[in-house]
Scaffold this motif. Sequence first.
Motif, PDB file in Angstrom:
ATOM      1  N   GLY A  79       0.749  -1.224  -0.041  1.00  0.00           N
ATOM      2  CA  GLY A  79       0.061  -0.118  -0.136  1.00  0.00           C
ATOM      3  C   GLY A  79       0.773   1.504   0.031  1.00  0.00           C
ATOM      4  N   VAL A  80       1.977   1.033  -0.138  1.00  0.00           N
ATOM      5  CA  VAL A  80       3.023   2.389  -0.151  1.00  0.00           C
ATOM      6  C   VAL A  80       3.031   2.957  -1.511  1.00  0.00           C
ATOM      7  N   GLU A  81       2.548   4.228  -1.581  1.00  0.00           N
ATOM      8  CA  GLU A  81       2.407   5.199  -2.865  1.00  0.00           C
ATOM      9  C   GLU A  81       3.796   5.758  -3.133  1.00  0.00           C
ATOM     10  N   ARG A 124      -2.331  14.787  -0.928  1.00  0.00           N
ATOM     11  CA  ARG A 124      -3.230  13.595  -0.524  1.00  0.00           C
ATOM     12  C   ARG A 124      -3.271  12.951   0.560  1.00  0.00           C
ATOM     13  N   THR A 125      -1.873  12.365   0.795  1.00  0.00           N
ATOM     14  CA  THR A 125      -1.492  11.504   1.377  1.00  0.00           C
ATOM     15  C   THR A 125      -1.324  12.000   3.045  1.00  0.00           C
ATOM     16  N   ARG A 126      -0.869  13.438   3.007  1.00  0.00           N
ATOM     17  CA  ARG A 126      -0.895  14.071   4.300  1.00  0.00           C
ATOM     18  C   ARG A 126      -2.152  14.111   4.871  1.00  0.00           C
ATOM     19  N   ALA A 128      -4.785  12.350   4.360  1.00  0.00           N
ATOM     20  CA  ALA A 128      -5.501  11.028   4.633  1.00  0.00           C
ATOM     21  C   ALA A 128      -4.749  10.555   6.202  1.00  0.00           C
ATOM     22  N   GLY A 129      -3.788  11.354   6.647  1.00  0.00           N
ATOM     23  CA  GLY A 129      -3.102  11.015   7.875  1.00  0.00           C
ATOM     24  C   GLY A 129      -1.739  10.241   7.616  1.00  0.00           C
ATOM     25  N   GLY A 130      -1.301  10.131   6.363  1.00  0.00           N
ATOM     26  CA  GLY A 130      -0.168   9.430   6.148  1.00  0.00           C
ATOM     27  C   GLY A 130       1.008  10.254   6.279  1.00  0.00           C
ATOM     28  N   ARG A 131       2.113   9.445   6.030  1.00  0.00           N
ATOM     29  CA  ARG A 131       3.283   9.992   6.370  1.00  0.00           C
ATOM     30  C   ARG A 131       4.174  10.086   5.073  1.00  0.00           C
ATOM     31  N   VAL A 132       4.792  11.251   4.817  1.00  0.00           N
ATOM     32  CA  VAL A 132       5.688  11.402   3.666  1.00  0.00           C
ATOM     33  C   VAL A 132       7.325  11.072   3.976  1.00  0.00           C
ATOM     34  N   ASP A 174       8.319  13.568   7.039  1.00  0.00           N
ATOM     35  CA  ASP A 174       8.227  12.949   8.230  1.00  0.00           C
ATOM     36  C   ASP A 174       9.365  11.965   8.497  1.00  0.00           C
TER      37      ASP A 174
END
Length: 227
Positions: A79-81, A124-126, A128-132, A174
């Motif tokens: 699931g890593v984009e 979009r990732t940030r 959605a609460g994801g990390r960069v 991050d």
Amino acid sequence: EGDRIVALRFPLADGALLQALETHGVMPLPPYIKRAAGGDARDKGDYQTLFARAPGAVAAPTAGLHFTPELMAALAETGVETAALTLHVGAGTFLPVKADDARDHPMHAETGIVTEATADAVNRTRAAGGRVLAVGTTALRLLESAVDGDGRLTPFTGETDIFILPGFRFRITDLLLTNFHLPRSTLFMLVCAFAGTDRMKAAYAHAVAAGYRFYSYGDACLLERAS
């Protein structure tokens, strides 16, 4: 005695010049890789990341050398984009910091590109609460150059001479995957700014004691932002 500029003129242009360089040139390697004959044929593949697209950099962004098509596929399955950007690394990346005050060190400008698609993917990732995660200090420097005051990544095409020292406020990155860098280098100062000076000194002491490999063909570490 001040800067001096040397201009070179070639009897070839554009694609013909690049082809002549490929045919007759030798792969440039960082100055700390000591070989009597310089780079060899194998370096043309080894010292190049699978992300490379456009010619222009004088050195590979070496954190990317750890990635293979198989690893990218495995990351995608979890699931890593991923998103791409371009920073043409300049010769200034190898300059040691000689100034008594690091803030007086001249940073050479480098050309970078962040596309709208990459900016949208990161934002979009940030949201959605994801990390960069930046793969390498090269990617991190461009990300932090292209972020706006609200912490959103914006499309960017131009030059950046951003110099990241301890005390820098990171606004979008991050995590950082990076190799182990030279002492008194701008890159070691960057990782100290990102993860904390004491933390990085301890990590480097462990790396030396455990026999990790440093620099371009060396090992990497995954760092979390200190704050």
